[in-house]
Design a protein around this motif. Sequence first.
Motif, mmCIF file in Angstrom:
data_model
loop_
_atom_site.group_PDB
_atom_site.id
_atom_site.type_symbol
_atom_site.label_atom_id
_atom_site.label_comp_id
_atom_site.label_asym_id
_atom_site.label_seq_id
_atom_site.Cartn_x
_atom_site.Cartn_y
_atom_site.Cartn_z
ATOM 1 N N ALA A 25 0.830 -1.210 0.000
ATOM 2 C CA ALA A 25 0.000 0.000 0.000
ATOM 3 C C ALA A 25 0.862 1.257 0.000
ATOM 4 C CB ALA A 25 -0.937 0.009 1.208
ATOM 5 N N GLY A 26 1.956 1.221 0.763
ATOM 6 C CA GLY A 26 2.825 2.380 0.797
ATOM 7 C C GLY A 26 3.553 2.601 -0.507
ATOM 8 N N ALA A 27 4.080 1.502 -1.119
ATOM 9 C CA ALA A 27 4.786 1.632 -2.386
ATOM 10 C C ALA A 27 3.871 2.143 -3.482
ATOM 11 C CB ALA A 27 5.393 0.282 -2.757
ATOM 12 N N GLU A 28 2.654 1.623 -3.523
ATOM 13 C CA GLU A 28 1.722 2.049 -4.568
ATOM 14 C C GLU A 28 1.328 3.519 -4.381
ATOM 15 O OE1 GLU A 28 -1.470 -0.706 -4.388
ATOM 16 O OE2 GLU A 28 -0.384 -2.298 -5.478
ATOM 17 N N ALA A 29 1.173 3.951 -3.150
ATOM 18 C CA ALA A 29 0.834 5.353 -2.909
ATOM 19 C C ALA A 29 1.924 6.279 -3.418
ATOM 20 C CB ALA A 29 0.583 5.600 -1.419
ATOM 21 N N LEU A 30 3.158 5.774 -3.418
ATOM 22 C CA LEU A 30 4.291 6.570 -3.891
ATOM 23 C C LEU A 30 4.577 6.361 -5.373
ATOM 24 C CD1 LEU A 30 6.608 5.916 -0.823
ATOM 25 C CD2 LEU A 30 5.347 8.020 -1.305
ATOM 26 N N GLY A 31 3.873 5.406 -6.015
ATOM 27 C CA GLY A 31 4.070 5.148 -7.437
ATOM 28 C C GLY A 31 5.191 4.166 -7.739
ATOM 29 N N TYR A 44 15.737 11.263 0.338
ATOM 30 C CA TYR A 44 15.975 11.795 -1.001
ATOM 31 C C TYR A 44 14.974 11.269 -2.024
ATOM 32 C CZ TYR A 44 20.335 13.403 1.001
ATOM 33 O OH TYR A 44 21.263 14.026 1.794
ATOM 34 N N LEU A 45 14.286 10.157 -1.671
ATOM 35 C CA LEU A 45 13.324 9.582 -2.603
ATOM 36 C C LEU A 45 11.951 10.252 -2.485
ATOM 37 C CD1 LEU A 45 12.884 7.321 -4.740
ATOM 38 C CD2 LEU A 45 12.048 5.886 -2.852
ATOM 39 N N ILE A 46 11.445 10.419 -1.269
ATOM 40 C CA ILE A 46 10.055 10.876 -1.106
ATOM 41 C C ILE A 46 9.899 12.097 -0.203
ATOM 42 C CG2 ILE A 46 9.221 8.522 -1.436
ATOM 43 C CD1 ILE A 46 8.611 8.456 1.604
ATOM 44 N N HIS A 47 10.959 12.566 0.465
ATOM 45 C CA HIS A 47 10.786 13.622 1.471
ATOM 46 C C HIS A 47 11.824 14.727 1.307
ATOM 47 C CE1 HIS A 47 10.042 14.685 5.966
ATOM 48 N NE2 HIS A 47 9.062 15.166 5.213
ATOM 49 N N ASP A 52 6.300 23.780 -1.240
ATOM 50 C CA ASP A 52 6.575 24.804 -2.248
ATOM 51 C C ASP A 52 7.781 24.463 -3.109
ATOM 52 O OD1 ASP A 52 8.577 25.064 -0.428
ATOM 53 O OD2 ASP A 52 8.202 27.189 0.053
ATOM 54 N N ALA A 53 8.240 23.171 -3.039
ATOM 55 C CA ALA A 53 9.361 22.643 -3.826
ATOM 56 C C ALA A 53 10.714 23.143 -3.335
ATOM 57 C CB ALA A 53 9.198 22.951 -5.308
ATOM 58 N N ARG A 83 6.632 9.183 -7.445
ATOM 59 C CA ARG A 83 7.611 8.872 -8.499
ATOM 60 C C ARG A 83 7.500 9.848 -9.659
ATOM 61 N NH1 ARG A 83 8.511 2.796 -10.878
ATOM 62 N NH2 ARG A 83 10.311 3.250 -12.233
ATOM 63 N N ASP A 84 6.258 10.280 -9.994
ATOM 64 C CA ASP A 84 6.052 11.153 -11.149
ATOM 65 C C ASP A 84 6.358 12.622 -10.848
ATOM 66 O OD1 ASP A 84 3.953 11.868 -9.534
ATOM 67 O OD2 ASP A 84 2.367 11.208 -10.904
ATOM 68 N N GLY A 85 6.870 12.906 -9.681
ATOM 69 C CA GLY A 85 7.248 14.278 -9.342
ATOM 70 C C GLY A 85 6.157 15.104 -8.693
ATOM 71 N N THR A 86 4.981 14.518 -8.514
ATOM 72 C CA THR A 86 3.911 15.233 -7.821
ATOM 73 C C THR A 86 3.983 14.936 -6.328
ATOM 74 O OG1 THR A 86 2.344 13.407 -8.155
ATOM 75 C CG2 THR A 86 2.422 15.133 -9.842
#
Length: 368
Positions: A25-31, A44-47, A52-53, A83-86
């Motif tokens: 569930a966690g991996a899919e939520a992150l793509g 560095y992967l998700i946080h 505001d980038a 993963r898609d940058g959103t």
Amino acid sequence: MLLESAGEGIYGIDLRGRCIFINRAGAEALGYTPDEVLGRNMHYLIHHSHADAELMPVHDCRIFRAFKEGRGCRVDDEVLWRRDGTSFAAEYASYPIREEGRVVGAVVTFNDITERKRTEAALQAAREDLERRVSERTAELSAANARLQQAGEALRRLSAHLNRVREEERAHIARDIHDDLGASLTAMQLELNWLRQRLEDDAKVCAHIDAALDIGQTAMGAMRRILNDLRPGVLDHLGLWAALECLLQETESRSGLLCLARIAPEVERCRLGREAEIAIYRIAQEVLTNVQRHADAHRVDVDAHAQGRTLVIAIGDDGRGMGVPATPTSFGLLGMYERARALGGELHIDSRRGFGTTVILTLPEVLA
């Protein structure tokens, strides 16, 4: 099985921040797939950035800070990146993993709270809009209230002015009646008395002259009564308390009411000023008129005493009483209330059916 059955995202990291496990569930939520995440640095992967980038340094990351300081944390004001940058608004909790008393990593649980944040934002916007509208309405009501107060103050000033004009006109009329009509009636009586002396031998003429003298005497009495109602001379010459005593005596003689006055010596020595004394006299006059017309009473008591520098005048009867309206509608009651307000005082009516009525006039700070 526990990890896979959980609906929220769960992953673990070692002391270097590398992922050591993650549920589907966690991996899919992150793509990602779980295999793509294992071994990678989760910061560095998700946080890696704020909403505001703007980049988030590792030392500012509360996930790492939690296990490095050996205590847990719960956060709902940051985002995680896909993963898609959103990014998505996330609520996460980070707690240290301990092995033989040592912290060896952390376990992190997270949820996508985008809808909750959207709902909270909508509620906040609605709340702010409501507060704005309430503020605007409050301002409108305050302005309307201010206008009403100004209008009320203007009406009170107008009422006080009309009372002054009315009293001046009454005094003017009283002077005219006294000077013109009084002088004419007195001259007529003198002339009739002269004729009476000259024609005392003619019994028939003398009878008519005596009748004319009686009519003149009645007219003089009526004129004095009218003058007293218009402007009692004793009020101008001897003051309020003497005028009130005269008013009670006249009321007692005309109506048969037993009228008693108790005026404290410290009050009797005080003069309140011309306009104040006229206003108090008119209030007492109106009360006594109402007692005679409506109360079916046998006794009226007037009590004037001091409470510090406050003057209290109470006029009570033993009549049938009445229901006191919350807002007076009759012109008599309205006039009494307005006269009291013009003096800076208060008027209170205490009455119950069958237990009489007491009118209490309170004037603060008028006694020396």
